[in-house]
Design a protein around this motif. Structure first.
Motif, PDB file in Angstrom:
ATOM      1  N   ARG A 190      -0.570 -59.733  60.846  1.00  0.00           N
ATOM      2  CA  ARG A 190       0.035 -59.902  62.236  1.00  0.00           C
ATOM      3  C   ARG A 190      -0.689 -59.471  63.265  1.00  0.00           C
ATOM      4  NH1 ARG A 190       6.050 -57.598  60.495  1.00  0.00           N
ATOM      5  NH2 ARG A 190       5.987 -58.229  58.376  1.00  0.00           N
ATOM      6  N   LEU A 191      -2.162 -58.973  62.921  1.00  0.00           N
ATOM      7  CA  LEU A 191      -2.696 -58.542  64.203  1.00  0.00           C
ATOM      8  C   LEU A 191      -3.077 -59.326  65.325  1.00  0.00           C
ATOM      9  CD1 LEU A 191      -4.407 -55.872  64.924  1.00  0.00           C
ATOM     10  CD2 LEU A 191      -6.581 -57.291  63.863  1.00  0.00           C
ATOM     11  N   ASP A 192      -3.047 -60.412  65.255  1.00  0.00           N
ATOM     12  CA  ASP A 192      -3.406 -61.223  66.491  1.00  0.00           C
ATOM     13  C   ASP A 192      -2.074 -61.267  67.395  1.00  0.00           C
ATOM     14  OD1 ASP A 192      -6.002 -62.029  65.798  1.00  0.00           O
ATOM     15  OD2 ASP A 192      -5.463 -64.224  65.203  1.00  0.00           O
ATOM     16  N   GLU A 193      -0.807 -61.431  66.745  1.00  0.00           N
ATOM     17  CA  GLU A 193       0.190 -61.388  67.552  1.00  0.00           C
ATOM     18  C   GLU A 193       0.500 -60.019  68.087  1.00  0.00           C
ATOM     19  OE1 GLU A 193       0.070 -62.836  64.377  1.00  0.00           O
ATOM     20  OE2 GLU A 193      -0.132 -64.859  65.256  1.00  0.00           O
ATOM     21  N   VAL A 194       0.318 -59.054  67.473  1.00  0.00           N
ATOM     22  CA  VAL A 194       0.570 -57.644  67.935  1.00  0.00           C
ATOM     23  C   VAL A 194      -0.263 -57.417  69.004  1.00  0.00           C
ATOM     24  CG1 VAL A 194       0.197 -55.036  67.442  1.00  0.00           C
ATOM     25  CG2 VAL A 194       1.658 -56.776  65.783  1.00  0.00           C
ATOM     26  N   LEU A 195      -1.708 -57.881  69.027  1.00  0.00           N
ATOM     27  CA  LEU A 195      -2.689 -57.406  70.214  1.00  0.00           C
ATOM     28  C   LEU A 195      -2.298 -58.197  71.327  1.00  0.00           C
ATOM     29  CD1 LEU A 195      -6.066 -57.575  68.332  1.00  0.00           C
ATOM     30  CD2 LEU A 195      -4.939 -55.670  69.189  1.00  0.00           C
ATOM     31  N   ALA A 196      -1.765 -59.464  71.309  1.00  0.00           N
ATOM     32  CA  ALA A 196      -1.326 -60.271  72.178  1.00  0.00           C
ATOM     33  C   ALA A 196      -0.276 -59.826  72.931  1.00  0.00           C
ATOM     34  CB  ALA A 196      -0.793 -61.845  71.830  1.00  0.00           C
ATOM     35  N   VAL A 197       0.661 -59.096  72.268  1.00  0.00           N
ATOM     36  CA  VAL A 197       1.901 -58.581  72.647  1.00  0.00           C
ATOM     37  C   VAL A 197       1.587 -57.089  73.450  1.00  0.00           C
ATOM     38  CG1 VAL A 197       3.999 -57.085  72.020  1.00  0.00           C
ATOM     39  CG2 VAL A 197       3.675 -59.535  71.071  1.00  0.00           C
ATOM     40  N   ILE A 198       0.758 -56.418  72.966  1.00  0.00           N
ATOM     41  CA  ILE A 198       0.435 -55.292  73.668  1.00  0.00           C
ATOM     42  C   ILE A 198      -0.423 -55.921  74.977  1.00  0.00           C
ATOM     43  CG2 ILE A 198      -1.226 -53.222  73.544  1.00  0.00           C
ATOM     44  CD1 ILE A 198      -0.818 -53.165  70.721  1.00  0.00           C
ATOM     45  N   TYR A 199      -1.425 -56.692  74.965  1.00  0.00           N
ATOM     46  CA  TYR A 199      -1.811 -57.254  76.012  1.00  0.00           C
ATOM     47  C   TYR A 199      -0.841 -57.714  77.378  1.00  0.00           C
ATOM     48  CZ  TYR A 199      -5.012 -60.044  78.786  1.00  0.00           C
ATOM     49  OH  TYR A 199      -5.590 -60.662  80.118  1.00  0.00           O
ATOM     50  N   LEU A 200       0.290 -58.250  76.656  1.00  0.00           N
ATOM     51  CA  LEU A 200       1.084 -58.675  77.782  1.00  0.00           C
ATOM     52  C   LEU A 200       1.888 -57.556  78.338  1.00  0.00           C
ATOM     53  CD1 LEU A 200       2.486 -62.091  75.700  1.00  0.00           C
ATOM     54  CD2 LEU A 200       1.139 -61.834  78.042  1.00  0.00           C
ATOM     55  N   VAL A 201       2.400 -56.740  77.451  1.00  0.00           N
ATOM     56  CA  VAL A 201       3.194 -55.517  77.887  1.00  0.00           C
ATOM     57  C   VAL A 201       2.378 -54.739  78.882  1.00  0.00           C
ATOM     58  CG1 VAL A 201       4.058 -53.358  77.270  1.00  0.00           C
ATOM     59  CG2 VAL A 201       4.361 -55.294  75.650  1.00  0.00           C
ATOM     60  N   PHE A 202       0.917 -54.374  78.784  1.00  0.00           N
ATOM     61  CA  PHE A 202       0.077 -53.849  79.721  1.00  0.00           C
ATOM     62  C   PHE A 202       0.124 -54.535  81.071  1.00  0.00           C
ATOM     63  CE2 PHE A 202      -3.658 -53.009  81.981  1.00  0.00           C
ATOM     64  CZ  PHE A 202      -3.548 -51.579  82.032  1.00  0.00           C
ATOM     65  N   ASN A 203      -0.132 -55.899  80.857  1.00  0.00           N
ATOM     66  CA  ASN A 203      -0.123 -56.839  82.190  1.00  0.00           C
ATOM     67  C   ASN A 203       1.161 -56.703  82.988  1.00  0.00           C
ATOM     68  OD1 ASN A 203      -2.646 -57.853  81.751  1.00  0.00           O
ATOM     69  ND2 ASN A 203      -2.121 -59.703  80.883  1.00  0.00           N
TER      70      ASN A 203
END
Length: 416
Positions: A190-203
């Motif tokens: 699930r790493l790709d999705e988790v990284l994408a989510v963390i990125y969106l949360v920061f943005n």
């Protein structure tokens, strides 16, 4: 601050923490979300008449927990979950900014909260869900964004997004998804999705998509905490390092992004002497470590771009040709019109305004509904002496912008 303001502040600061703690104990993301909503409804009913409690987070957590117990007692299948709620609740830690020093007790509490929130992110990113549903559900449950805000981010209608979120909650409940960090051998799934989510949360924390405040420091800090915890779990994963480096480089400029009146300060006008060199140094080391692993990815490339900005003495002496080359590489790895728009900004300084405008105009069909497309186009048209076209582009950007600081900047341009 009035009652409505206190409640909004409490929601921003406490809702995700309480939701994550309940979901971790109950193993039910949808139920945790419902309980937090019920607690805030009760706050709306009581706080205006009785006053805001001294510890709003504690009041809300206790209320949500009481409602969970009431509901589970009525449900025969919920008897086992009652035992999970018997654990003594810890009082909410004093909210920090996620970047400075904290006491040992605060640090332990913060790590526990980050672990619960990362567990919630992994649950929302369950492989049984389509990727867009994973991200949308995380933005709702972890970030607390409204359905309207999420639908705007996905360029979807609000009813359609509401249905998507409802289906995602139902699917998680039916699969009895455990709200926990997966075993080490399953983290990569699930790493790709988790990284994408963390990125969106920061943005969303870096520049809020909507609302009365231009930035949400709580979300930015939350994203960095989640990324740090993920790095501890996966220390040899270069994209985890790359994303953390990228977030820290952006965060190093946080103190200079708004002036004393809350107005947005563009990169070229920021006081670089006030950039946080400690964060820049840490991020540079993380990126260097990721590079030695020889597995490049989009987050590492974006971190490299941010690192060039951090190393430049001023805007004029930035290595724009290298930034443009990195955007070319990023577009090869993850093709996107938004990436090509960012490359056009670098083209402006590397090759000239005419070349940049040509690149921007080529994106009109893909990005007509994107505010930054029109804002970048307006700047180039102004520089090239086309004031009427520039004004129309600024007006279009203003119509699409929801962030108050962005709107103020665009309105200021129109008034000149």
């Amino acid at each position: 601050m009035d009652g409505a303001g206190e409640l909004e502040k409490a929601y921003r600061e406490e809702a995700t923490r309480i939701r994550a703690a309940l979901a971790a104990r109950l193993g039910d993301v949808a139920l945790a979300e419902e309980l937090v909503q019920d607690a805030f409804i009760e706050a709306i009913e009581h706080w205006p008449a009785e006053g805001t409690p001294p510890n709003p987070g504690g009041w809300l957590a206790t209320t949500a927990r009481r409602k969970a117990i009431d509901r589970l007692r009525r449900d025969r299948a919920g008897q086992e979950k009652l035992a999970l709620l018997a654990v003594t609740e810890t009082p909410p830690a004093n909210p920090g900014d996620g970047f400075g020093e904290r006491s040992d007790a605060d640090s332990r509490a913060g790590q526990a909260e980050a672990g619960e929130m990362l567990s919630l992110v992994f649950a929302c990113c369950h492989p049984s869900l389509p990727r867009e549903s994973q991200i949308a559900l995380t933005l709702r449950v972890v970030c607390g964004l409204t359905t309207a805000e999420i639908s705007a981010a996905f360029l979807a209608s609000e009813p359609a997004m509401g249905q998507r979120l409802s289906r995602a909650r139902k699917a998680l409940r039916e699969t009895s998804t455990a709200v926990r960090i997966p075993d080490p051998d399953q983290l990569g799934d699930r790493l790709d999705e988790v990284l994408a989510v963390i990125y969106l949360v920061f943005n969303e924390g870096y520049l809020a998509s909507a609302g009365r405040t231009p930035a949400r420091r709580d979300l930015a800090a939350q994203a960095v905490s989640l990324n740090r915890l993920l790095h501890r779990l996966m220390p040899r994963e270069p994209e985890v390092l790359g994303l953390l480096a990228q977030l820290l480089l952006h965060e190093s400029r946080a103190a200079t992004r708004f002036d004393g009146w809350g107005r947005l300060v563009q990169l070229r006008d920021q006081d670089r002497a006030r950039w946080d060199r400690t964060l820049i140094t840490e991020a540079t080391r993380l990126l260097a470590r990721a590079t030695t692993m020889h597995r490049p990815g989009p987050y590492q490339i974006q971190a490299a771009i941010a690192a060039i900005h951090a190393a430049a003495p001023d805007h004029e002496h930035t290595n724009w040709p290298q930034i443009r080359a990195l955007y070319d590489r990023l577009d090869h790895v993850t093709p996107s019109p938004v990436v090509r728009l960012n490359r056009a900004v670098a083209t402006r300084y590397a090759l000239g305004r005419h070349a940049a405008l040509a690149e921007v105009e080529a994106l009109a069909g893909d990005l007509d509904g994107y505010r930054l497309f029109h804002a970048v186009r307006a700047e180039l048209l102004t520089d090239l002496g086309h004031p009427e076209e520039a004004r129309a582009a600024n007006e279009r950007a203003l119509a699409l912008a929801a962030n108050p600081a962005e709107r103020e900047l665009l309105a200021r341009r129109l008034s000149l």
